[in-house]
Design an enzyme around this catalytic site. Structure first.
Site, PDB file in Angstrom:
ATOM      1  N   ILE A   1       2.459 -21.978  11.847  1.00  0.00           N
ATOM      2  CA  ILE A   1       1.757 -21.003  11.002  1.00  0.00           C
ATOM      3  C   ILE A   1       2.141 -21.251   9.537  1.00  0.00           C
ATOM      4  CG2 ILE A   1       1.298 -18.523  10.641  1.00  0.00           C
ATOM      5  CD1 ILE A   1       0.739 -19.488  13.566  1.00  0.00           C
TER       6      ILE A   1
ATOM      7  N   GLY B   1       0.813  -1.229   0.000  1.00  0.00           N
ATOM      8  CA  GLY B   1       0.000   0.000   0.000  1.00  0.00           C
ATOM      9  C   GLY B   1       0.832   1.257   0.000  1.00  0.00           C
TER      10      GLY B   1
ATOM     11  N   TYR C   1      17.914 -22.520  16.948  1.00  0.00           N
ATOM     12  CA  TYR C   1      16.670 -21.728  16.865  1.00  0.00           C
ATOM     13  C   TYR C   1      16.020 -21.625  18.249  1.00  0.00           C
ATOM     14  CZ  TYR C   1      12.047 -20.465  14.830  1.00  0.00           C
ATOM     15  OH  TYR C   1      10.858 -19.852  14.489  1.00  0.00           O
TER      16      TYR C   1
ATOM     17  N   ALA D   1      17.473 -21.830  21.170  1.00  0.00           N
ATOM     18  CA  ALA D   1      18.289 -20.961  22.035  1.00  0.00           C
ATOM     19  C   ALA D   1      17.998 -19.491  21.736  1.00  0.00           C
ATOM     20  CB  ALA D   1      19.773 -21.255  21.821  1.00  0.00           C
TER      21      ALA D   1
END
Ligand code: NAI
Length: 244
Positions: free
Chosen positions: A185, A51, A152, A154
């Protein structure tokens, strides 16, 4: 009038996935949004697609000097930020005995060091304004760990400790610091796992589905809103019950 009219919001890694959903939502609600990605052209194109009130910047968030320059540019172009969403992150998975030094350091630098750099670079502006919202993206993996993701986990656990400490430093200035811990997700990051792995994770989610980036964005926007002014130092899980 949206919740963020005339407010400046920075979202790192806003070119895709959860960060892009956050940038879209903030823009819809009237914010001036700054997003960043490693590549300036990609970031500018992504911003344009979202946008007119979104601006893209090139910044490798694992580079302290690049972060200082990015925040300096945003402050010059738009003004001091109301909210900072530390969203960008990477995975470099591997079982610990085979994990290379580079895999370890790349994840710690990108996912954890960056948060220190970005919070420090925005501190002066927020402290001067005596207001601000910081939302740091951790993960369910930072709470319960995961085989093959020691680097990851840690970094994501480090984000939680960091945020609770910084929240106490700036609370008296009306600056809140909170953490979001998403579960599983649907984004490019999780698509890289492959269909079979995704199906077996979804099977373990009590809600029996993956979350959507926009579901995380709505929680980020709430924590970034004026209404969330008395919430600080918390960790909000968005995981369909996976972490229960
Ligand atoms: P993604 O891989 O789709 O997007 C990551 C974004 O970060 C991209 O815009 C990328 O350009 C940016 N980025 C990566 N390294 C960067 C660097 N050095 N400098 C600047 N930008 C950089 O990831 P996704 O899925 O949208 O994840 C966003 C955040 O949410 C990450 O911190 C991730 O760890 C976290 N998260 C994601 C979960 C999921 O299931 N997708 C679950 C739990 C946490």
């Amino acid at each position: 009038m949206g919740r963020f009219t005339d407010k400046i919001v920075i979202v790192t890694g806003g070119t895709r996935g959860i960060g892009k959903a956050c940038a879209e939502l903030f823009a819809q609600e009237g914010a001036q949004v700054a997003i960043c990605g490693r590549d300036a052209t990609t970031a500018a194109e992504a911003a344009q697609a979202i946008g007119p009130n979104v601006k893209g910047y090139g910044c490798d968030i694992s580079d302290s000097a690049a972060v200082d320059a990015f925040i300096g540019d945003v402050s010059k172009d738009l003004g001091a930020p109301w909210a900072l969403v530390n969203n960008a992150g990477i995975t470099r998975d591997g079982l610990l005995m085979r994990l290379k030094d580079e895999q370890w350091h790349e994840v710690i630098k990108t996912n954890l060091d960056s948060i220190f750099y970005l919070c420090r670079a925005t501190a002066r502006g927020m402290l001067k304004q005596r207001q601000g919202r910081i939302i740091n993206m951790s993960s369910i993996i930072g709470i319960r760990g995961q085989a093959g993701q020691s680097n990851y986990a840690a970094a994501k656990a480090g984000i939680i400790g960091f945020s609770k400490a910084y929240a106490q430093e700036v609370a008296s200035r009306n600056i809140t610091v909170n953490v979001i811990a998403p579960g599983f997700i649907e984004t490019d990051m999780t698509a890289a796992l492959g269909e079979n792995a995704m199906e077996s994770i979804v099977e373990k989610v009590p809600m029996k589905r993956a979350g959507q980036a926009m579901e995380v964005a709505h929680a980020v926007a709430y924590l970034a809103s004026e209404e969330a002014g008395y919430i600080t130092g918390t960790v909000l899980s968005i995981d369909g019950g996976l972490g229960i």
